[in-house]
Design an enzyme around this catalytic site. Sequence first.
Site: not given
Length: 470
Positions: A166, A287, A293, A300
């Site tokens: 979980h 970024s 970043k 992804e």
Amino acid sequence: MGANEGLTGGQGASWSNRFDQGLHPAIERFNASIGFDIALLQQDLDGSVAHARMLGRCGLISEQESIDLISGLEAVRQEAAAGSFRPGLECEDVHFAVERRLIELLGPLGKKLHTGRSRNDQVGTDLRLWLRQRIDGLEPRLQRLQRALFQLADQHLHTLIPGYTHLQRAQPLSLAHHLLAYVEMLERDRLRLLDVRKRVNICPLGAAALAGTPLPIDRRQTAAELGFETIYANSLDAVSDRDFAVEFSAAAALVMVHLSRLSEEVIIWASEEFGFVRLSDRCATGSSLMPQKKNPDVPELVRGKCGRVFGHLQGLLTMIKGLPLAYNKDFQEDKEALFDAVRTTEDCLEAMAILLEEGIDFRVERLEQAVASDFSNATDVADYLVNRGVPFREAYQLVGGLVKTCLQEGVLLAHLPLERWQMLHPAFEQSIYAAIAPRQVVAARISEGGTGFTQVQLQLNHWRNLLMCS
Ligand code: ARG
């Protein structure tokens, strides 16, 4: 030909004299598959070479004609290699394109190639040859990724990582154990693809349009020459079957599911909050706006590309489900779906392999710190009591209460003084500290397939033999 008519059809077309007029140009574009089925050119030539040889052997054309047809087909292959074979829309599809060129090269003899066959069995043959080859290319890609996972696992047998259920801390694991779970998943994918391959490797050629042919062809001969395992027993089934495309897409979809789950974990691990891995500059991007970043674009994209492959599976199922036997033009839609499903799966396997080979570093200190600072050893406290004769449910309740007070006081189990343990239950002794140390918690799980180091070492040995010796 009128000004509004396309080049396909009418006089001089690939079709019969039944047509007076050429196709409407928009319909010509709509109908044509040459823009994408040119990808089947090599397979179309292979199938035609085998067919031409068979026609000669069966006496349907002379031996010399057979030889000349094959030379003509090889000439087309050479033109394609040289970049000078560039069929346009007027050819409709790759099958017509090759036949047309053959007739240009050989004259009337070229018109004999299509004896005893139809584009319906031809396209099915081409597609199966193409897919068989690409499945064979997927296998080493799967194994490369398995190897990359194995190699990380081999380095990290003794590195601990929190295990979750979980997405809540559950029990600590050997990092190798976690990584080897993906090796297992990819092995199922590999075996599944090999199984699909068996049903891809059945030859429809010679089914002709749908009913077979009165001409004395030899289907077994073309099938054998093209490396098929066997032939379709029923000519209708042969030209109607696209199960193999569905099965492949389903197998590819599962590969993507597995890659996506791995991607999701890498993305989470790379976050500031987890901080379990660092991604190398070669596999992460920055970024345009936020200078701090470093983005996990590779996992992804892999996660995002799943949608394509799942979509193709759904698209194929939907395309096929309402079709009466036998060939229907709807089938033309199978190609782009399969082409994209294959390419996407290949690309994602490669990108993930590179990411694991050189793009990811596990932050061992962070991982050790993580497993030492939670209550994921609570089950082991209960097990400690069970080993000393306390019924499990009673032990479970006792430890639940202990965890509750520890949380209130902000203290870890490992930091409780012995008196506190003994107040809870007299069975506790000094040995409780060793029993709940994360490394011991992992080491203790020696049930077959468990995360105990001795068990994981067995798994590593197993995979080393399978993956590293070939
Ligand atoms: N381009 C067609 C396809 O991709 C080839 C088969 C055409 N057969 C036919 N009877 N129109 O499916």
